[in-house]
Design a protein around this motif. Sequence first.
Motif, PDB file in Angstrom:
ATOM      1  N   GLN A   1       0.661  -1.294   0.051  1.00 37.08           N
ATOM      2  CA  GLN A   1      -0.023  -0.032  -0.411  1.00 37.08           C
ATOM      3  C   GLN A   1       0.934   1.370  -0.128  1.00 37.08           C
ATOM      4  OE1 GLN A   1      -2.619  -0.261   3.279  1.00 37.08           O
ATOM      5  NE2 GLN A   1      -4.289  -1.074   1.970  1.00 37.08           N
ATOM      6  N   LEU A   2       0.454   2.377  -0.942  1.00 40.03           N
ATOM      7  CA  LEU A   2       1.312   3.631  -0.634  1.00 40.03           C
ATOM      8  C   LEU A   2       0.645   5.010  -0.815  1.00 40.03           C
ATOM      9  CD1 LEU A   2       3.693   5.454  -1.662  1.00 40.03           C
ATOM     10  CD2 LEU A   2       2.485   5.131  -4.058  1.00 40.03           C
ATOM     11  N   PRO A   3       0.300   4.930   0.379  1.00 40.00           N
ATOM     12  CA  PRO A   3      -1.222   6.108   1.213  1.00 40.00           C
ATOM     13  C   PRO A   3       0.058   7.827   0.930  1.00 40.00           C
ATOM     14  CG  PRO A   3       0.739   5.081   3.426  1.00 40.00           C
ATOM     15  CD  PRO A   3       1.740   4.931   1.856  1.00 40.00           C
ATOM     16  N   ILE A   4      -0.532   8.445   0.545  1.00 39.23           N
ATOM     17  CA  ILE A   4       0.188   9.393  -0.019  1.00 39.23           C
ATOM     18  C   ILE A   4      -1.008  10.287   0.233  1.00 39.23           C
ATOM     19  CG2 ILE A   4      -0.029  11.327  -2.482  1.00 39.23           C
ATOM     20  CD1 ILE A   4       2.247   8.893  -2.405  1.00 39.23           C
ATOM     21  N   GLU A   5      -0.758  12.052   0.223  1.00 43.23           N
ATOM     22  CA  GLU A   5      -1.848  12.990   0.936  1.00 43.23           C
ATOM     23  C   GLU A   5      -1.285  14.028  -0.456  1.00 43.23           C
ATOM     24  OE1 GLU A   5      -2.567  15.732   4.452  1.00 43.23           O
ATOM     25  OE2 GLU A   5      -0.500  15.434   4.947  1.00 43.23           O
ATOM     26  N   VAL A   6      -1.930  15.118  -0.915  1.00 49.30           N
ATOM     27  CA  VAL A   6      -2.062  15.715  -1.925  1.00 49.30           C
ATOM     28  C   VAL A   6      -2.701  17.590  -1.017  1.00 49.30           C
ATOM     29  CG1 VAL A   6      -2.424  16.823  -3.726  1.00 49.30           C
ATOM     30  CG2 VAL A   6      -2.690  14.196  -3.024  1.00 49.30           C
TER      31      VAL A   6
ATOM     32  N   ASP B   1     -10.743  15.044  -4.251  1.00 51.46           N
ATOM     33  CA  ASP B   1     -10.804  14.922  -5.990  1.00 51.46           C
ATOM     34  C   ASP B   1      -9.591  14.888  -6.451  1.00 51.46           C
ATOM     35  OD1 ASP B   1     -13.132  13.912  -7.493  1.00 51.46           O
ATOM     36  OD2 ASP B   1     -13.331  15.904  -8.557  1.00 51.46           O
ATOM     37  N   ALA B   2      -8.484  14.964  -6.346  1.00 50.60           N
ATOM     38  CA  ALA B   2      -7.419  15.122  -7.164  1.00 50.60           C
ATOM     39  C   ALA B   2      -6.637  13.193  -8.219  1.00 50.60           C
ATOM     40  CB  ALA B   2      -6.589  15.399  -6.126  1.00 50.60           C
ATOM     41  N   GLU B   3      -7.001  13.233  -9.271  1.00 53.18           N
ATOM     42  CA  GLU B   3      -6.246  12.226  -9.449  1.00 53.18           C
ATOM     43  C   GLU B   3      -4.906  11.724  -9.452  1.00 53.18           C
ATOM     44  OE1 GLU B   3      -6.823   9.542 -14.144  1.00 53.18           O
ATOM     45  OE2 GLU B   3      -6.530  11.796 -14.229  1.00 53.18           O
TER      46      GLU B   3
ATOM     47  N   VAL C   1      -5.035   3.093 -10.130  1.00 50.11           N
ATOM     48  CA  VAL C   1      -5.017   4.886 -10.277  1.00 50.11           C
ATOM     49  C   VAL C   1      -6.609   5.274  -8.850  1.00 50.11           C
ATOM     50  CG1 VAL C   1      -6.836   6.660 -11.443  1.00 50.11           C
ATOM     51  CG2 VAL C   1      -5.421   4.929 -12.465  1.00 50.11           C
ATOM     52  N   GLY C   2      -6.589   5.910  -8.442  1.00 45.51           N
ATOM     53  CA  GLY C   2      -6.952   6.813  -7.096  1.00 45.51           C
ATOM     54  C   GLY C   2      -7.666   8.046  -7.331  1.00 45.51           C
ATOM     55  N   ARG C   3      -8.296   8.782  -6.124  1.00 43.68           N
ATOM     56  CA  ARG C   3      -8.334   9.843  -5.955  1.00 43.68           C
ATOM     57  C   ARG C   3      -8.787   9.940  -4.718  1.00 43.68           C
ATOM     58  NH1 ARG C   3     -10.300  12.435 -10.194  1.00 43.68           N
ATOM     59  NH2 ARG C   3     -10.649  11.682 -12.115  1.00 43.68           N
ATOM     60  N   THR C   4      -7.988  11.602  -5.031  1.00 45.49           N
ATOM     61  CA  THR C   4      -8.219  11.602  -2.753  1.00 45.49           C
ATOM     62  C   THR C   4      -9.292  12.019  -2.933  1.00 45.49           C
ATOM     63  OG1 THR C   4      -7.757  14.060  -3.672  1.00 45.49           O
ATOM     64  CG2 THR C   4      -5.321  13.374  -3.676  1.00 45.49           C
ATOM     65  N   ASN C   5      -9.494  11.847  -1.246  1.00 46.95           N
ATOM     66  CA  ASN C   5     -10.439  11.791  -0.313  1.00 46.95           C
ATOM     67  C   ASN C   5     -10.749  13.724  -0.107  1.00 46.95           C
ATOM     68  OD1 ASN C   5      -9.267  12.697   2.165  1.00 46.95           O
ATOM     69  ND2 ASN C   5      -9.943  10.477   2.244  1.00 46.95           N
TER      70      ASN C   5
ATOM     71  N   LEU D   1       5.889   5.889 -11.488  1.00 47.72           N
ATOM     72  CA  LEU D   1       5.893   7.620 -11.249  1.00 47.72           C
ATOM     73  C   LEU D   1       4.649   7.467 -10.454  1.00 47.72           C
ATOM     74  CD1 LEU D   1       7.228   8.509 -14.767  1.00 47.72           C
ATOM     75  CD2 LEU D   1       8.473   9.186 -12.591  1.00 47.72           C
ATOM     76  N   LEU D   2       4.557   8.350  -9.474  1.00 48.31           N
ATOM     77  CA  LEU D   2       3.653   9.629  -9.295  1.00 48.31           C
ATOM     78  C   LEU D   2       2.784  10.526  -9.894  1.00 48.31           C
ATOM     79  CD1 LEU D   2       1.486   8.389  -6.817  1.00 48.31           C
ATOM     80  CD2 LEU D   2       2.918  10.462  -5.261  1.00 48.31           C
ATOM     81  N   ILE D   3       2.151  10.216 -10.703  1.00 49.44           N
ATOM     82  CA  ILE D   3       1.195  11.203 -11.107  1.00 49.44           C
ATOM     83  C   ILE D   3      -0.255  11.795 -10.900  1.00 49.44           C
ATOM     84  CG2 ILE D   3       0.750  12.346 -13.364  1.00 49.44           C
ATOM     85  CD1 ILE D   3       2.318  10.124 -14.518  1.00 49.44           C
ATOM     86  N   ILE D   4       0.086  13.271 -10.306  1.00 45.72           N
ATOM     87  CA  ILE D   4      -0.498  14.262  -9.741  1.00 45.72           C
ATOM     88  C   ILE D   4      -1.953  15.348 -10.688  1.00 45.72           C
ATOM     89  CG2 ILE D   4      -2.277  15.428  -7.360  1.00 45.72           C
ATOM     90  CD1 ILE D   4       0.537  14.011  -6.408  1.00 45.72           C
ATOM     91  N   LYS D   5      -3.184  14.785 -10.677  1.00 42.79           N
ATOM     92  CA  LYS D   5      -4.295  15.555 -11.941  1.00 42.79           C
ATOM     93  C   LYS D   5      -4.834  16.608 -10.713  1.00 42.79           C
ATOM     94  CE  LYS D   5      -2.249  12.741 -15.413  1.00 42.79           C
ATOM     95  NZ  LYS D   5      -3.097  12.710 -17.226  1.00 42.79           N
ATOM     96  N   LYS D   6      -5.351  17.973 -11.260  1.00 41.99           N
ATOM     97  CA  LYS D   6      -6.880  18.169 -11.092  1.00 41.99           C
ATOM     98  C   LYS D   6      -6.852  19.700 -11.913  1.00 41.99           C
ATOM     99  CE  LYS D   6      -9.886  19.786  -7.345  1.00 41.99           C
ATOM    100  NZ  LYS D   6     -10.522  18.818  -7.571  1.00 41.99           N
ATOM    101  N   PRO D   7      -7.870  19.888 -12.138  1.00 44.18           N
ATOM    102  CA  PRO D   7      -8.293  21.057 -13.579  1.00 44.18           C
ATOM    103  C   PRO D   7      -7.966  21.943 -12.628  1.00 44.18           C
ATOM    104  CG  PRO D   7      -9.714  18.968 -13.345  1.00 44.18           C
ATOM    105  CD  PRO D   7      -9.203  18.446 -12.235  1.00 44.18           C
TER     106      PRO D   7
END
Length: 391
Positions: free
Chosen positions: A23-28, A40-42, A54-58, A76-82
Amino acid sequence: MGLLRVASAMSLCALAFAVQAEQLPIEVLSAVVKDQKIADAEVLLQRNGAQNVVGRTNAQGQVTLTSEAADGADNLLIIKKPGYSNLVVKCPCKGMTYAISPVMENLDGLRVVLTWGQTPSDLDSHMIFPGNNIYFNSKTGTDAELDVDDTDSYGPETITLQKKHYGESYVYAVHDFSNRTNTGSTALSESQAKVFVYMGQSLVRTYYVPTNRTGNLWTVFRMTGSGDFQDINTFTGVLVEAKDVLNEVKPLLNDSVAVDAVVVSSAVQGDAKKLNLKGEAAYQAGNLDQAIDYFRQAIELDNSFGKAYGNLGLAYQKAGNTAESIWANRKAIALASGPTAATVRAGSYYNIARIYEAAGQFADALRHYQLAKEQKANPVYDKAIERVQNR
């Protein structure tokens, strides 16, 4: 013996499952608003160019990705949000906090985001330029500010330049405030610190703290008066308070002080050339995003690869990423050499001038049209100069 074999097989299965279920916990967080969680960041985990999970932040900006060898060094970790620039970072990433940057509108703007691990608790960002040292005790300066300061591990610490002033040099450094009295400390080198540099809509450079170094001051990069972005990446041990970090790096504000070039092996240069060729093929096929990705990979391998920078500038411009195109063209100018150097510099200055003119920044446009003409006579440059002067 049979029982031993069964037990061994079960152990191997358990081990395989454990690897598969890592498991890889991530905070954005926001890079510009302290402690603001990004919901809701991808969040994507990519291995060897293929999307893995793929996951989405709560609502708390958190997500846990589960995958085989999720935190492997080839991921690679990739984080996207409009509305935000995409963040791309090499793993290991476990337990880290990542901050994403809102898209910047100013053509000459720049944002630098620092994150790190649990220790040391307090790393400080410093952006130093004539008359200014932007840091926690001097948060605002000439078109610059420290958006976020962090003193209890992880970061982010963020400095935003709303406008880089032509003719002035800028140096960015990271000071280990927690170990400011220990010049032989290895804590900064072991901190997993990362520096992300954003322009326009994009992450344009990423720096990973060098390992196996001693010292409490990491001088990361310089932007010269002409806008050339230069990697420094040096470590020193200094016995100074935060306000005096200015004096340690101030000599680098003089562009005549040389910065050591990173030595790149012929094998790595070859890999960069292959990536550049892939980028050119993608560009010709009209796949601009893929072309930009290949060109960026090429310069990550070889930061002195002028042709890749020139190609990147063209791709960015065609994609509408004008601030990024200016940055890439400036680097192409700085790296131009050989019999075609004047032509390359003239063309790049002209490309920059066109961007400024389209944005209504006519003084900047005129300066760069004139710089193009200084490199190579061309009636196109003469007409452009006359056109801008008559506005």
